[in-house]
Design a protein around this motif. Structure first.
Motif, short mmCIF file in Angstrom:
data_model
loop_
_atom_site.label_atom_id
_atom_site.label_comp_id
_atom_site.label_asym_id
_atom_site.label_seq_id
_atom_site.Cartn_x
_atom_site.Cartn_y
_atom_site.Cartn_z
N PHE A 191 0.75 -1.29 -0.04
CA PHE A 191 0.21 -0.02 -0.05
C PHE A 191 0.73 1.27 0.11
N HIS A 192 0.21 2.25 -0.40
CA HIS A 192 0.92 3.72 -0.33
C HIS A 192 2.37 3.81 -1.25
N GLY A 193 2.27 3.02 -2.17
CA GLY A 193 3.30 3.04 -3.17
C GLY A 193 4.57 1.99 -2.80
N ASP A 194 4.99 2.29 -1.47
CA ASP A 194 6.26 1.50 -1.45
C ASP A 194 6.11 0.81 0.01
N LYS A 195 4.85 0.82 0.64
CA LYS A 195 4.86 0.24 2.05
C LYS A 195 4.24 -1.07 1.97
N ILE A 196 4.58 -2.09 2.78
CA ILE A 196 4.19 -3.44 2.98
C ILE A 196 3.83 -3.66 4.74
N ALA A 197 2.91 -4.58 4.58
CA ALA A 197 2.93 -4.84 6.02
C ALA A 197 2.40 -6.64 6.12
N VAL A 198 2.93 -7.21 7.01
CA VAL A 198 3.06 -8.61 7.06
C VAL A 198 2.39 -9.03 8.38
#
Length: 408
Positions: free
Chosen positions: A227-234
């Protein structure tokens, strides 16, 4: 007579700029050859650095061979210069890595001593970024030293010292030897990049360890959101820590390098998280949904804001909202879909609850199963507001997945 001697001194030929630039010896007729060799070497360096095709490499090799016959001293000097360049790169690598290791040790000590959780998180993030920088810098310096070796082989080959067969050539990992009209040379295998001695996968395909050096975590039921271009969440369930739910957030930089935060628990207390799912919004908000038991579990969701602090370097800090219970008797995976304006849709299996009229009043009986959904939004403080619930199917559903078809 004095004027003639002064005029003769003024007309004394000047040393060529190209020869002076690389320190080439000036011999009889060597100025033109040295200039030709210097220009050809510059072309070879440019082609080698860009990973030029074999056809251009053979053309450059022929030019070097032609220049070598006119400037043998220049070739020896260039080989010596390449050796100095390699030594400089090796020494610079050792110095830079040592300096970064000292900085990392200082950051780790500060992180252990600090009491503020947000500052500690920022320091831990700096430690993670420092480790990634060490790996990237080591890779760059290794490429420099290997490039020096390749150029040295290229110069020696042009000077007549080429290996005629692959039996006399030793290639690096993930490389193979091939015989051409100029002799034997190493090329990287398909799927790898490099110069034949330093072949490696492209940075975008290199794996990143989520949890460095941890033997007390077992991540199962993992899910990833971008999300938000270059953000990741795991998100994942930690099977060896009481099935609690944990989340890791990060930012992906150039060349596939990822800055990752330490794992953070999103379940309250010792709460469990089965089949967790996560999405991120354009406003850097997070939403996580899960159930607290393998079967007949309660449904939970929790919102958060990423980077909701003014502390410099804490752009991956998470500001949590309160968990929200929105259904029960849950045994199936849910699906989240991000929407504009920090809204989201949540799709899940649901059932009606009936009361027994027999011997055990108050105990739930088997109700009718159906597909349910809700529309909600997450605030700047991470709080979740439910706008409405919408039944989408009057039948049992399971193994749900959702995707956004249009931007709105």
């Amino acid at each position: 007579s004095r004027r003639r001697r002064a005029s003769s001194r003024c007309r004394r030929p000047q040393r060529s700029a190209s020869a002076a630039a690389v320190g080439m010896p000036r011999g009889r007729g060597g100025g033109h050859a040295n200039r030709r060799l210097s220009a050809t070497l510059a072309l070879a360096l440019a082609l080698g650095a860009a990973g030029a095709p074999a056809l251009r490499r053979r053309s450059t090799l022929a030019q070097l061979d032609s220049a070598a016959r006119g400037a043998p001293e220049g070739f020896a000097h260039l080989l010596e210069t390449l050796g100095k360049f390699k030594s400089f790169a090796s020494a610079s690598q050792q110095s830079a890595v040592a300096r970064l290791q000292q900085e990392r040790e200082a950051l780790e000590v500060s992180a252990q001593q600090i009491g503020n959780d947000e500052v500690k998180l920022a320091l831990q993030q700096s430690v993670t970024s420092n480790k990634a920088t060490v790996k990237q810098m080591s890779r760059i310096y290794s490429s420099m030293t290997n490039f020096s070796d390749i150029m040295g082989d290229l110069l020696r080959t042009a000077g007549g010292n080429q290996q005629s067969s692959c039996e006399a050539v030793t290639c690096g990992d993930h490389a193979s030897c091939t015989t051409t009209t100029e002799g034997a040379s190493c090329v990287c295998n398909e799927g790898y990049v490099g110069l034949g001695q330093d072949c490696h996968p492209p940075p975008e395909f290199l794996p990143h360890r989520l949890i460095a050096g941890s033997a007390t975590t077992s991540a199962v039921e993992m899910q990833v959101a971008v999300f938000h271009g270059d953000k990741i969440a795991v998100v994942f369930r930690d099977a060896v820590q009481g099935d609690v739910g944990r989340v890791i957030v990060g930012a992906v930089r150039a060349a596939g390098v990822a800055d990752l935060s330490p794992p953070e628990q999103f379940t309250a207390g010792a709460g469990k998280a089965f089949a967790p799912v996560v999405i991120g919004t354009g406003g850097k908000r997070l939403v996580i949904a899960w159930r607290d038991a393998e079967r007949t579990g309660a449904c939970w969701m929790r919102g958060a804001r990423l980077g909701g602090t003014s502390i410099r370097g804490a752009d991956l800090a998470i500001t949590w909202g309160e968990p929200v219970n929105f259904c029960k008797e849950q045994a199936h995976k849910m699906a989240l879909v991000p929407l504009p304006q920090n809204r989201f849709a949540l799709v899940f299996a649901d059932k009606t609850v009936q009361e027994n009229v027999g011997f055990l009043p108050g105990m739930p009986a088997a109700g009718d199963s159906f597909g349910n959904s809700l529309l909600a939004s997450v605030s700047e403080q991470g709080g979740i507001s439910i706008a409405g619930r919408f039944r989408f199917l009057d039948a049992a559903v399971c193994r749900l997945e959702g995707t956004k078809v249009t931007p709105t």
